[in-house]
Motif scaffolding. Structure first.
Motif, PDB file in Angstrom:
ATOM      1  N   ASN A 154      -2.467  27.348   6.557  1.00  0.00           N
ATOM      2  CA  ASN A 154      -3.504  26.991   7.513  1.00  0.00           C
ATOM      3  C   ASN A 154      -2.857  26.805   8.881  1.00  0.00           C
ATOM      4  N   LYS A 155      -3.613  26.341   9.857  1.00  0.00           N
ATOM      5  CA  LYS A 155      -3.052  26.197  11.203  1.00  0.00           C
ATOM      6  C   LYS A 155      -1.869  25.252  11.213  1.00  0.00           C
ATOM      7  N   ASP A 156      -2.056  24.049  10.715  1.00  0.00           N
ATOM      8  CA  ASP A 156      -0.971  23.076  10.696  1.00  0.00           C
ATOM      9  C   ASP A 156      -0.871  22.369   9.345  1.00  0.00           C
ATOM     10  N   THR A 157      -1.321  23.045   8.304  1.00  0.00           N
ATOM     11  CA  THR A 157      -1.174  22.553   6.939  1.00  0.00           C
ATOM     12  C   THR A 157      -0.915  23.731   6.008  1.00  0.00           C
ATOM     13  N   ILE A 158      -0.455  23.404   4.802  1.00  0.00           N
ATOM     14  CA  ILE A 158      -0.280  24.397   3.742  1.00  0.00           C
ATOM     15  C   ILE A 158      -1.075  23.936   2.534  1.00  0.00           C
ATOM     16  N   PRO A 177      12.538  26.384  -6.940  1.00  0.00           N
ATOM     17  CA  PRO A 177      13.465  26.661  -5.835  1.00  0.00           C
ATOM     18  C   PRO A 177      12.893  27.575  -4.747  1.00  0.00           C
ATOM     19  N   ALA A 178      11.920  28.425  -5.082  1.00  0.00           N
ATOM     20  CA  ALA A 178      11.328  29.292  -4.067  1.00  0.00           C
ATOM     21  C   ALA A 178      10.220  28.595  -3.293  1.00  0.00           C
ATOM     22  N   VAL A 179       9.604  27.583  -3.890  1.00  0.00           N
ATOM     23  CA  VAL A 179       8.480  26.882  -3.258  1.00  0.00           C
ATOM     24  C   VAL A 179       8.950  25.681  -2.457  1.00  0.00           C
ATOM     25  N   GLN A 180       9.922  24.982  -2.983  1.00  0.00           N
ATOM     26  CA  GLN A 180      10.369  23.732  -2.371  1.00  0.00           C
ATOM     27  C   GLN A 180      10.729  23.871  -0.888  1.00  0.00           C
ATOM     28  N   PRO A 181      11.455  24.933  -0.469  1.00  0.00           N
ATOM     29  CA  PRO A 181      11.786  25.050   0.953  1.00  0.00           C
ATOM     30  C   PRO A 181      10.562  25.232   1.857  1.00  0.00           C
ATOM     31  N   LEU A 182       9.478  25.794   1.324  1.00  0.00           N
ATOM     32  CA  LEU A 182       8.278  25.991   2.135  1.00  0.00           C
ATOM     33  C   LEU A 182       7.583  24.677   2.444  1.00  0.00           C
ATOM     34  N   LEU A 183       7.765  23.670   1.570  1.00  0.00           N
ATOM     35  CA  LEU A 183       7.090  22.379   1.726  1.00  0.00           C
ATOM     36  C   LEU A 183       8.006  21.290   2.270  1.00  0.00           C
ATOM     37  N   ARG A 184       9.279  21.595   2.460  1.00  0.00           N
ATOM     38  CA  ARG A 184      10.237  20.561   2.841  1.00  0.00           C
ATOM     39  C   ARG A 184       9.792  19.831   4.111  1.00  0.00           C
ATOM     40  N   GLY A 185       9.797  18.499   4.022  1.00  0.00           N
ATOM     41  CA  GLY A 185       9.441  17.689   5.179  1.00  0.00           C
ATOM     42  C   GLY A 185       7.948  17.529   5.404  1.00  0.00           C
ATOM     43  N   SER A 186       7.127  18.062   4.511  1.00  0.00           N
ATOM     44  CA  SER A 186       5.676  17.979   4.694  1.00  0.00           C
ATOM     45  C   SER A 186       5.137  16.645   4.216  1.00  0.00           C
ATOM     46  N   GLU A 187       3.912  16.354   4.642  1.00  0.00           N
ATOM     47  CA  GLU A 187       3.227  15.127   4.241  1.00  0.00           C
ATOM     48  C   GLU A 187       1.907  15.496   3.571  1.00  0.00           C
ATOM     49  N   ILE A 188       1.681  14.960   2.360  1.00  0.00           N
ATOM     50  CA  ILE A 188       0.443  15.258   1.649  1.00  0.00           C
ATOM     51  C   ILE A 188      -0.729  14.574   2.346  1.00  0.00           C
ATOM     52  N   LYS A 189      -1.714  15.374   2.762  1.00  0.00           N
ATOM     53  CA  LYS A 189      -2.886  14.854   3.448  1.00  0.00           C
ATOM     54  C   LYS A 189      -4.106  14.781   2.542  1.00  0.00           C
ATOM     55  N   GLU A 190      -4.194  15.675   1.558  1.00  0.00           N
ATOM     56  CA  GLU A 190      -5.360  15.711   0.683  1.00  0.00           C
ATOM     57  C   GLU A 190      -4.917  16.069  -0.733  1.00  0.00           C
ATOM     58  N   VAL A 224      -6.225  22.075  -9.444  1.00  0.00           N
ATOM     59  CA  VAL A 224      -5.806  20.948  -8.624  1.00  0.00           C
ATOM     60  C   VAL A 224      -5.175  21.512  -7.353  1.00  0.00           C
ATOM     61  N   LYS A 225      -5.399  20.823  -6.245  1.00  0.00           N
ATOM     62  CA  LYS A 225      -4.975  21.346  -4.948  1.00  0.00           C
ATOM     63  C   LYS A 225      -4.466  20.215  -4.071  1.00  0.00           C
ATOM     64  N   GLU A 226      -3.412  20.506  -3.337  1.00  0.00           N
ATOM     65  CA  GLU A 226      -2.899  19.590  -2.324  1.00  0.00           C
ATOM     66  C   GLU A 226      -2.853  20.292  -0.984  1.00  0.00           C
ATOM     67  N   VAL A 227      -3.071  19.523   0.074  1.00  0.00           N
ATOM     68  CA  VAL A 227      -2.935  20.034   1.437  1.00  0.00           C
ATOM     69  C   VAL A 227      -1.798  19.270   2.094  1.00  0.00           C
ATOM     70  N   HIS A 228      -0.757  20.012   2.523  1.00  0.00           N
ATOM     71  CA  HIS A 228       0.445  19.420   3.101  1.00  0.00           C
ATOM     72  C   HIS A 228       0.495  19.700   4.604  1.00  0.00           C
ATOM     73  N   ALA A 229       0.698  18.673   5.395  1.00  0.00           N
ATOM     74  CA  ALA A 229       0.787  18.811   6.840  1.00  0.00           C
ATOM     75  C   ALA A 229       2.198  19.180   7.270  1.00  0.00           C
ATOM     76  N   LEU A 230       2.285  20.159   8.159  1.00  0.00           N
ATOM     77  CA  LEU A 230       3.536  20.574   8.783  1.00  0.00           C
ATOM     78  C   LEU A 230       3.234  21.039  10.204  1.00  0.00           C
ATOM     79  N   PRO A 231       4.154  20.888  11.133  1.00  0.00           N
ATOM     80  CA  PRO A 231       3.938  21.430  12.472  1.00  0.00           C
ATOM     81  C   PRO A 231       3.694  22.931  12.427  1.00  0.00           C
TER      82      PRO A 231
END
Length: 431
Positions: free
Chosen positions: A230-234, A263-276, A186-193
Protein backbone atom coordinates in the motif's frame (compact mmCIF):
# COMPACT_ATOMS: atom_id res chain seq x y z
CA UNK A 1 -39.39 4.95 9.08
CA UNK A 2 -41.40 1.95 10.27
CA UNK A 3 -43.54 0.30 7.58
CA UNK A 4 -42.19 2.64 4.89
CA UNK A 5 -42.20 1.23 1.33
CA UNK A 6 -39.25 1.46 -1.07
CA UNK A 7 -38.61 0.25 -4.59
CA UNK A 8 -35.61 -1.71 -3.36
CA UNK A 9 -33.79 -2.57 -0.14
CA UNK A 10 -30.10 -3.52 -0.20
CA UNK A 11 -28.70 -5.42 2.78
CA UNK A 12 -24.98 -4.69 3.07
CA UNK A 13 -22.92 -1.68 1.93
CA UNK A 14 -19.88 -3.51 0.61
CA UNK A 15 -18.82 -3.26 -3.04
CA UNK A 16 -21.70 -5.47 -4.24
CA UNK A 17 -24.37 -3.62 -2.27
CA UNK A 18 -23.11 -0.16 -3.21
CA UNK A 19 -22.81 -1.13 -6.89
CA UNK A 20 -26.42 -2.37 -6.87
CA UNK A 21 -27.69 0.71 -5.00
CA UNK A 22 -25.88 3.10 -7.33
CA UNK A 23 -27.18 1.31 -10.44
CA UNK A 24 -30.77 1.39 -9.19
CA UNK A 25 -30.59 5.00 -7.95
CA UNK A 26 -29.32 6.11 -11.34
CA UNK A 27 -32.36 4.39 -12.86
CA UNK A 28 -34.62 6.53 -10.67
CA UNK A 29 -35.49 3.88 -8.09
CA UNK A 30 -36.15 4.68 -4.43
CA UNK A 31 -33.43 2.67 -2.64
CA UNK A 32 -32.38 2.17 0.97
CA UNK A 33 -29.14 0.42 2.00
CA UNK A 34 -28.62 -1.14 5.43
CA UNK A 35 -25.11 -1.53 6.84
CA UNK A 36 -24.60 -3.19 10.23
CA UNK A 37 -21.21 -1.52 10.82
CA UNK A 38 -20.76 2.02 12.04
CA UNK A 39 -19.65 2.81 8.49
CA UNK A 40 -19.26 0.84 5.26
CA UNK A 41 -16.05 -1.18 5.34
CA UNK A 42 -15.76 -1.37 9.11
CA UNK A 43 -16.86 -5.04 9.09
CA UNK A 44 -15.28 -6.04 5.79
CA UNK A 45 -11.94 -7.67 5.04
CA UNK A 46 -10.29 -8.70 1.81
CA UNK A 47 -6.72 -9.33 0.74
CA UNK A 48 -6.53 -5.94 -0.85
CA UNK A 49 -6.63 -5.93 -4.68
CA UNK A 50 -9.32 -4.14 -6.68
CA UNK A 51 -9.54 -4.74 -10.43
CA UNK A 52 -10.05 -1.70 -12.60
CA UNK A 53 -12.33 -2.77 -15.46
CA UNK A 54 -15.19 -4.22 -13.40
CA UNK A 55 -15.06 -1.30 -10.97
CA UNK A 56 -14.95 1.28 -13.74
CA UNK A 57 -18.06 -0.23 -15.34
CA UNK A 58 -20.06 0.94 -12.30
CA UNK A 59 -18.14 3.77 -10.66
CA UNK A 60 -16.48 5.37 -13.70
CA UNK A 61 -12.88 6.61 -13.53
CA UNK A 62 -12.81 6.04 -9.78
CA UNK A 63 -9.00 6.24 -9.54
CA UNK A 64 -9.19 10.03 -10.00
CA UNK A 65 -10.66 10.54 -6.53
CA UNK A 66 -11.07 7.14 -4.83
CA UNK A 67 -8.81 6.26 -1.86
CA UNK A 68 -6.90 3.54 -3.72
CA UNK A 69 -3.36 2.73 -2.61
CA UNK A 70 -1.07 1.80 -5.52
CA UNK A 71 -1.56 0.60 -9.11
CA UNK A 72 -0.22 -2.94 -9.31
CA UNK A 73 2.65 -3.14 -11.80
CA UNK A 74 4.12 -6.45 -10.70
CA UNK A 75 2.60 -9.75 -9.62
CA UNK A 76 4.84 -12.44 -8.15
CA UNK A 77 4.32 -16.07 -7.20
CA UNK A 78 6.47 -17.56 -4.47
CA UNK A 79 6.58 -21.34 -3.99
CA UNK A 80 8.23 -21.76 -0.62
CA UNK A 81 10.01 -24.39 1.40
CA UNK A 82 10.81 -23.69 5.05
CA UNK A 83 13.79 -21.49 4.21
CA UNK A 84 13.87 -20.91 0.43
CA UNK A 85 11.72 -19.69 -2.47
CA UNK A 86 11.24 -20.52 -6.12
CA UNK A 87 9.68 -17.44 -7.69
CA UNK A 88 7.98 -16.35 -10.89
CA UNK A 89 6.36 -13.07 -11.85
CA UNK A 90 5.33 -10.46 -14.37
CA UNK A 91 6.08 -6.73 -14.32
CA UNK A 92 5.11 -3.93 -16.68
CA UNK A 93 5.12 -0.17 -16.31
CA UNK A 94 2.04 -0.07 -18.56
CA UNK A 95 -0.07 -1.10 -15.55
CA UNK A 96 1.00 2.14 -13.81
CA UNK A 97 -0.85 4.27 -16.36
CA UNK A 98 -4.49 4.47 -17.50
CA UNK A 99 -6.14 2.16 -18.26
CA UNK A 100 -4.88 0.51 -15.09
CA UNK A 101 -5.23 -3.20 -14.43
CA UNK A 102 -5.60 -3.32 -10.64
CA UNK A 103 -4.98 -1.38 -7.43
CA UNK A 104 -4.09 -2.34 -3.91
CA UNK A 105 -6.76 -1.02 -1.53
CA UNK A 106 -7.87 -0.97 2.09
CA UNK A 107 -11.58 -1.69 2.50
CA UNK A 108 -12.03 0.59 5.50
CA UNK A 109 -11.09 3.50 3.24
CA UNK A 110 -12.63 2.30 -0.02
CA UNK A 111 -16.11 1.10 0.99
CA UNK A 112 -17.26 4.51 2.30
CA UNK A 113 -16.29 5.98 -1.07
CA UNK A 114 -18.45 3.48 -2.96
CA UNK A 115 -21.37 3.99 -0.57
CA UNK A 116 -21.08 7.79 -0.92
CA UNK A 117 -21.38 7.43 -4.70
CA UNK A 118 -24.65 5.55 -4.19
CA UNK A 119 -25.86 8.20 -1.73
CA UNK A 120 -24.99 11.01 -4.12
CA UNK A 121 -27.11 9.28 -6.76
CA UNK A 122 -30.08 9.23 -4.38
CA UNK A 123 -29.79 6.02 -2.34
CA UNK A 124 -30.47 6.26 1.39
CA UNK A 125 -27.77 4.70 3.61
CA UNK A 126 -28.58 3.53 7.15
CA UNK A 127 -25.58 2.37 9.23
CA UNK A 128 -25.34 0.55 12.56
CA UNK A 129 -28.49 -1.38 11.73
CA UNK A 130 -28.70 -5.16 11.58
CA UNK A 131 -31.29 -6.78 9.33
CA UNK A 132 -32.42 -9.60 11.59
CA UNK A 133 -34.93 -11.28 9.28
CA UNK A 134 -36.72 -11.04 5.96
CA UNK A 135 -40.45 -10.56 5.63
CA UNK A 136 -42.30 -12.92 3.33
CA UNK A 137 -45.90 -12.92 2.16
CA UNK A 138 -47.30 -15.82 0.15
CA UNK A 139 -43.78 -17.09 -0.53
CA UNK A 140 -42.47 -13.73 -1.80
CA UNK A 141 -39.88 -11.59 -0.01
CA UNK A 142 -41.50 -8.20 0.58
CA UNK A 143 -39.29 -6.49 3.15
CA UNK A 144 -36.84 -6.66 6.01
CA UNK A 145 -37.07 -6.66 9.80
CA UNK A 146 -34.64 -4.59 11.85
CA UNK A 147 -34.40 -3.94 15.55
CA UNK A 148 -33.60 -0.27 15.08
CA UNK A 149 -35.75 0.90 12.17
CA UNK A 150 -38.61 -1.55 12.48
CA UNK A 151 -40.09 -3.28 9.44
CA UNK A 152 -39.42 -1.84 6.00
CA UNK A 153 -41.01 -3.01 2.77
CA UNK A 154 -39.86 -3.02 -0.85
CA UNK A 155 -40.67 -4.52 -4.23
CA UNK A 156 -37.30 -6.30 -4.23
CA UNK A 157 -34.63 -7.06 -1.60
CA UNK A 158 -30.99 -7.46 -2.65
CA UNK A 159 -28.90 -9.49 -0.21
CA UNK A 160 -25.24 -8.40 -0.09
CA UNK A 161 -24.54 -9.17 3.56
CA UNK A 162 -21.41 -11.26 2.99
CA UNK A 163 -20.50 -14.90 3.44
CA UNK A 164 -22.28 -15.45 6.77
CA UNK A 165 -25.54 -14.02 5.38
CA UNK A 166 -27.47 -14.43 8.61
CA UNK A 167 -30.79 -13.07 7.34
CA UNK A 168 -30.46 -14.87 3.99
CA UNK A 169 -29.85 -18.24 5.65
CA UNK A 170 -32.53 -17.65 8.28
CA UNK A 171 -35.08 -16.97 5.55
CA UNK A 172 -34.10 -20.17 3.72
CA UNK A 173 -32.86 -18.39 0.60
CA UNK A 174 -29.48 -20.09 0.87
CA UNK A 175 -27.96 -22.90 2.89
CA UNK A 176 -25.29 -22.01 5.40
CA UNK A 177 -21.84 -22.61 3.91
CA UNK A 178 -20.05 -25.56 5.51
CA UNK A 179 -16.46 -25.74 6.71
CA UNK A 180 -15.65 -27.29 3.33
CA UNK A 181 -17.14 -24.29 1.52
CA UNK A 182 -15.32 -21.54 3.39
CA UNK A 183 -11.77 -20.41 4.03
CA UNK A 184 -10.59 -18.56 7.11
CA UNK A 185 -8.24 -15.69 6.29
CA UNK A 186 -6.19 -13.67 8.77
CA UNK A 187 -4.59 -10.39 7.76
CA UNK A 188 -2.21 -7.85 9.24
CA UNK A 189 -1.43 -4.34 8.05
CA UNK A 190 2.14 -3.21 8.80
CA UNK A 191 3.18 0.44 8.69
CA UNK A 192 6.44 1.42 6.99
CA UNK A 193 7.68 4.68 5.48
CA UNK A 194 6.77 5.00 1.82
CA UNK A 195 10.39 5.30 0.74
CA UNK A 196 11.27 2.07 2.59
CA UNK A 197 8.49 0.17 0.81
CA UNK A 198 9.66 1.59 -2.53
CA UNK A 199 13.23 0.45 -1.91
CA UNK A 200 12.34 -3.04 -0.67
CA UNK A 201 9.96 -3.80 -3.52
CA UNK A 202 11.88 -1.87 -6.21
CA UNK A 203 9.01 0.48 -7.10
CA UNK A 204 8.26 4.20 -7.13
CA UNK A 205 5.46 6.03 -5.30
CA UNK A 206 2.78 5.22 -7.87
CA UNK A 207 3.66 1.55 -8.30
CA UNK A 208 2.67 -1.52 -6.32
CA UNK A 209 3.53 -5.20 -6.02
CA UNK A 210 1.50 -8.26 -5.06
CA UNK A 211 3.04 -11.56 -4.00
CA UNK A 212 1.04 -14.80 -3.82
CA UNK A 213 2.57 -17.31 -1.44
CA UNK A 214 2.21 -21.09 -1.35
CA UNK A 215 4.31 -23.81 0.16
CA UNK A 216 5.25 -25.73 3.27
CA UNK A 217 3.77 -23.15 5.63
CA UNK A 218 0.35 -24.39 4.40
CA UNK A 219 1.08 -27.71 6.17
CA UNK A 220 -0.67 -29.66 3.39
CA UNK A 221 -3.85 -27.62 3.70
CA UNK A 222 -5.54 -26.01 0.70
CA UNK A 223 -4.38 -22.48 1.42
CA UNK A 224 -2.17 -19.58 0.41
CA UNK A 225 -0.67 -16.37 1.67
CA UNK A 226 -0.24 -12.91 0.20
CA UNK A 227 1.75 -9.70 0.49
CA UNK A 228 0.48 -6.41 -0.97
CA UNK A 229 2.12 -3.00 -0.98
CA UNK A 230 0.00 0.00 0.00
CA UNK A 231 1.11 3.63 0.09
CA UNK A 232 2.71 3.48 3.52
CA UNK A 233 1.68 0.04 4.76
CA UNK A 234 2.09 -3.60 3.75
CA UNK A 235 -0.80 -6.06 3.89
CA UNK A 236 0.16 -9.65 4.69
CA UNK A 237 -2.16 -12.57 5.26
CA UNK A 238 -2.86 -16.27 5.10
CA UNK A 239 -6.00 -18.28 4.46
CA UNK A 240 -6.98 -21.96 4.29
CA UNK A 241 -10.09 -24.10 4.04
CA UNK A 242 -11.75 -24.18 7.46
CA UNK A 243 -12.21 -27.95 7.50
CA UNK A 244 -8.52 -28.41 6.72
CA UNK A 245 -7.58 -26.13 9.62
CA UNK A 246 -9.81 -28.11 11.95
CA UNK A 247 -8.41 -31.41 10.69
CA UNK A 248 -4.82 -30.19 11.06
CA UNK A 249 -5.55 -28.46 14.38
CA UNK A 250 -3.86 -25.41 12.88
CA UNK A 251 -3.80 -22.09 14.69
CA UNK A 252 -4.31 -19.25 12.15
CA UNK A 253 -2.29 -16.83 14.27
CA UNK A 254 0.61 -19.28 14.41
CA UNK A 255 0.39 -19.77 10.64
CA UNK A 256 0.70 -16.08 9.82
CA UNK A 257 3.59 -15.81 12.26
CA UNK A 258 5.27 -18.67 10.40
CA UNK A 259 4.83 -16.82 7.12
CA UNK A 260 6.24 -13.61 8.61
CA UNK A 261 9.28 -15.47 9.99
CA UNK A 262 10.26 -16.93 6.61
CA UNK A 263 13.73 -15.73 5.51
CA UNK A 264 12.29 -14.25 2.29
CA UNK A 265 9.43 -12.42 4.04
CA UNK A 266 11.12 -11.19 7.19
CA UNK A 267 13.32 -8.56 5.45
CA UNK A 268 10.25 -7.02 3.79
CA UNK A 269 8.63 -6.38 7.19
CA UNK A 270 11.73 -5.46 9.19
CA UNK A 271 11.14 -2.43 11.38
CA UNK A 272 7.41 -2.29 10.65
CA UNK A 273 4.63 -1.64 13.14
CA UNK A 274 1.40 -3.66 13.12
CA UNK A 275 -1.51 -1.25 12.66
CA UNK A 276 -4.39 -3.66 12.03
CA UNK A 277 -5.30 -7.29 12.56
CA UNK A 278 -8.43 -8.90 11.15
CA UNK A 279 -9.91 -12.29 10.39
CA UNK A 280 -12.64 -13.13 7.93
CA UNK A 281 -14.36 -16.04 6.20
CA UNK A 282 -14.19 -16.24 2.42
CA UNK A 283 -16.51 -18.35 0.22
CA UNK A 284 -14.84 -21.33 -1.43
CA UNK A 285 -17.98 -22.86 -2.93
CA UNK A 286 -17.99 -25.54 -5.59
CA UNK A 287 -19.78 -24.45 -8.76
CA UNK A 288 -22.48 -27.10 -8.50
CA UNK A 289 -23.20 -26.01 -4.91
CA UNK A 290 -23.75 -22.32 -5.66
CA UNK A 291 -27.22 -21.19 -4.53
CA UNK A 292 -29.80 -19.99 -7.02
CA UNK A 293 -29.17 -16.23 -6.95
CA UNK A 294 -32.77 -15.07 -7.29
CA UNK A 295 -36.32 -15.85 -6.29
CA UNK A 296 -39.65 -14.14 -5.70
CA UNK A 297 -38.75 -10.65 -4.60
CA UNK A 298 -35.03 -11.15 -3.93
CA UNK A 299 -31.54 -11.52 -5.43
CA UNK A 300 -28.22 -12.69 -3.90
CA UNK A 301 -25.04 -10.74 -4.58
CA UNK A 302 -21.28 -11.12 -4.12
CA UNK A 303 -20.05 -13.27 -1.24
CA UNK A 304 -23.63 -14.01 -0.21
CA UNK A 305 -24.03 -15.88 -3.51
CA UNK A 306 -20.53 -17.45 -3.28
CA UNK A 307 -19.05 -15.46 -6.18
CA UNK A 308 -15.30 -15.85 -5.54
CA UNK A 309 -12.65 -17.14 -7.94
CA UNK A 310 -10.10 -18.60 -5.53
CA UNK A 311 -7.56 -19.55 -8.19
CA UNK A 312 -7.22 -15.99 -9.49
CA UNK A 313 -7.77 -14.38 -6.08
CA UNK A 314 -10.80 -12.49 -7.42
CA UNK A 315 -13.81 -11.54 -5.37
CA UNK A 316 -14.30 -7.77 -5.38
CA UNK A 317 -14.71 -7.51 -9.16
CA UNK A 318 -17.26 -10.33 -9.16
CA UNK A 319 -19.11 -8.65 -6.30
CA UNK A 320 -19.27 -5.32 -8.12
CA UNK A 321 -20.42 -6.84 -11.39
CA UNK A 322 -23.06 -8.95 -9.64
CA UNK A 323 -24.31 -5.77 -7.94
CA UNK A 324 -24.47 -3.96 -11.25
CA UNK A 325 -26.35 -6.80 -12.97
CA UNK A 326 -28.76 -7.18 -10.05
CA UNK A 327 -29.42 -3.43 -10.11
CA UNK A 328 -30.12 -3.52 -13.83
CA UNK A 329 -32.45 -6.47 -13.36
CA UNK A 330 -34.33 -4.65 -10.60
CA UNK A 331 -34.74 -1.54 -12.78
CA UNK A 332 -36.08 -3.64 -15.65
CA UNK A 333 -38.45 -5.46 -13.26
CA UNK A 334 -39.78 -2.11 -12.04
CA UNK A 335 -40.52 -1.07 -15.61
CA UNK A 336 -42.43 -4.31 -16.08
CA UNK A 337 -44.11 -4.03 -12.70
CA UNK A 338 -43.10 -7.64 -12.04
CA UNK A 339 -40.72 -8.73 -9.29
CA UNK A 340 -41.57 -12.42 -9.40
CA UNK A 341 -38.93 -15.14 -9.72
CA UNK A 342 -39.77 -15.43 -13.41
CA UNK A 343 -38.99 -11.76 -13.91
CA UNK A 344 -35.86 -11.73 -11.75
CA UNK A 345 -34.48 -14.82 -13.53
CA UNK A 346 -33.03 -12.23 -15.90
CA UNK A 347 -30.35 -11.68 -13.25
CA UNK A 348 -29.07 -15.24 -13.59
CA UNK A 349 -29.03 -14.93 -17.37
CA UNK A 350 -27.00 -11.75 -17.10
CA UNK A 351 -24.57 -13.48 -14.76
CA UNK A 352 -24.17 -16.40 -17.16
CA UNK A 353 -23.43 -13.99 -20.00
CA UNK A 354 -20.77 -12.21 -17.93
CA UNK A 355 -17.30 -13.32 -16.92
CA UNK A 356 -18.61 -14.07 -13.43
CA UNK A 357 -20.34 -17.34 -14.17
CA UNK A 358 -18.20 -18.11 -17.21
CA UNK A 359 -15.06 -18.10 -15.06
CA UNK A 360 -16.67 -20.01 -12.20
CA UNK A 361 -17.99 -22.62 -14.62
CA UNK A 362 -14.62 -22.86 -16.36
CA UNK A 363 -12.96 -23.66 -13.00
CA UNK A 364 -15.81 -25.77 -11.65
CA UNK A 365 -13.56 -28.80 -11.09
CA UNK A 366 -10.63 -26.92 -9.56
CA UNK A 367 -11.91 -26.65 -5.96
CA UNK A 368 -12.51 -30.38 -5.74
CA UNK A 369 -9.15 -31.11 -7.35
CA UNK A 370 -7.14 -29.04 -4.88
CA UNK A 371 -9.08 -30.36 -1.89
CA UNK A 372 -7.97 -33.89 -2.79
CA UNK A 373 -4.48 -33.00 -4.09
CA UNK A 374 -3.00 -31.11 -1.20
CA UNK A 375 0.49 -32.11 -2.25
CA UNK A 376 0.40 -29.02 -4.49
CA UNK A 377 0.44 -26.89 -1.31
CA UNK A 378 3.30 -28.63 0.45
CA UNK A 379 5.06 -31.57 -1.17
CA UNK A 380 5.60 -30.09 -4.63
CA UNK A 381 6.85 -26.66 -3.45
CA UNK A 382 9.28 -28.44 -1.11
CA UNK A 383 10.56 -30.74 -3.87
CA UNK A 384 10.84 -27.84 -6.30
CA UNK A 385 12.97 -25.88 -3.83
CA UNK A 386 15.17 -28.89 -3.08
CA UNK A 387 15.67 -29.52 -6.79
CA UNK A 388 16.48 -25.86 -7.48
CA UNK A 389 19.03 -25.72 -4.67
CA UNK A 390 20.74 -28.89 -5.86
CA UNK A 391 20.71 -27.80 -9.52
CA UNK A 392 22.24 -24.40 -8.73
CA UNK A 393 24.87 -25.69 -6.30
CA UNK A 394 28.30 -25.55 -7.95
CA UNK A 395 30.91 -27.87 -6.46
CA UNK A 396 33.10 -30.81 -7.47
CA UNK A 397 30.12 -33.09 -8.12
CA UNK A 398 29.75 -33.68 -11.88
CA UNK A 399 26.59 -32.17 -13.40
CA UNK A 400 25.30 -35.50 -14.67
CA UNK A 401 25.65 -37.01 -11.20
CA UNK A 402 23.86 -33.98 -9.76
CA UNK A 403 20.97 -34.42 -12.20
CA UNK A 404 20.67 -38.08 -11.23
CA UNK A 405 20.62 -37.11 -7.56
CA UNK A 406 17.81 -34.63 -8.24
CA UNK A 407 15.85 -37.32 -10.08
CA UNK A 408 16.23 -39.77 -7.19
CA UNK A 409 15.32 -37.10 -4.63
CA UNK A 410 12.14 -36.13 -6.50
CA UNK A 411 11.19 -39.79 -7.00
CA UNK A 412 11.58 -40.47 -3.28
CA UNK A 413 9.55 -37.39 -2.38
CA UNK A 414 6.71 -38.34 -4.72
CA UNK A 415 6.76 -41.58 -6.73
CA UNK A 416 6.69 -41.00 -10.49
CA UNK A 417 3.46 -42.95 -10.87
CA UNK A 418 1.72 -40.68 -8.38
CA UNK A 419 3.22 -37.57 -9.96
CA UNK A 420 1.97 -38.66 -13.34
CA UNK A 421 -1.51 -39.23 -11.95
CA UNK A 422 -1.44 -35.83 -10.24
CA UNK A 423 -0.58 -34.12 -13.52
CA UNK A 424 -3.23 -36.07 -15.39
CA UNK A 425 -5.84 -35.14 -12.78
CA UNK A 426 -4.76 -31.49 -13.04
CA UNK A 427 -5.21 -31.49 -16.81
CA UNK A 428 -8.69 -33.02 -16.43
CA UNK A 429 -9.63 -30.50 -13.74
CA UNK A 430 -8.62 -27.42 -15.74
CA UNK A 431 -9.23 -28.50 -19.31
Amino acid sequence: MEDEKFDAIVVGAGPAGSAAALTMARAGMNVVVFERGDQPGSKNVMGGVLFREATESVFGTFWDDAPVERPVIEQRLWLMSKNSVVSAGFRTSEFAEPPYNAFTVLRAKLDPYFAKKAEDAGAYLITETQVTDLIAENGKIVGVRTGREGDLYADVVLMAEGINAFATVKAGLRKDFTMENAALAVKEVHALPREVINERFNVSDNEGVTILLAGEFCHDMMGSGWIYTNKDTISIGFGAIVSHMVESKANPNALIEEVKAHPAVQPLLRGSEIKEYSAHLIPEVRYDELPRPYGDGYMLLGDTAGFVNFLYQEGSNMAIVSGKLAGETAAAAKNRGDFSATSLAEYEQKLKSSFVMKDLHDLRNAPGFFRTHREFFGTYPRLLNQAAKSFLTVDEVPKKQRRNEIFRMVRQGRPLRKMGKDMFDAVRAFW
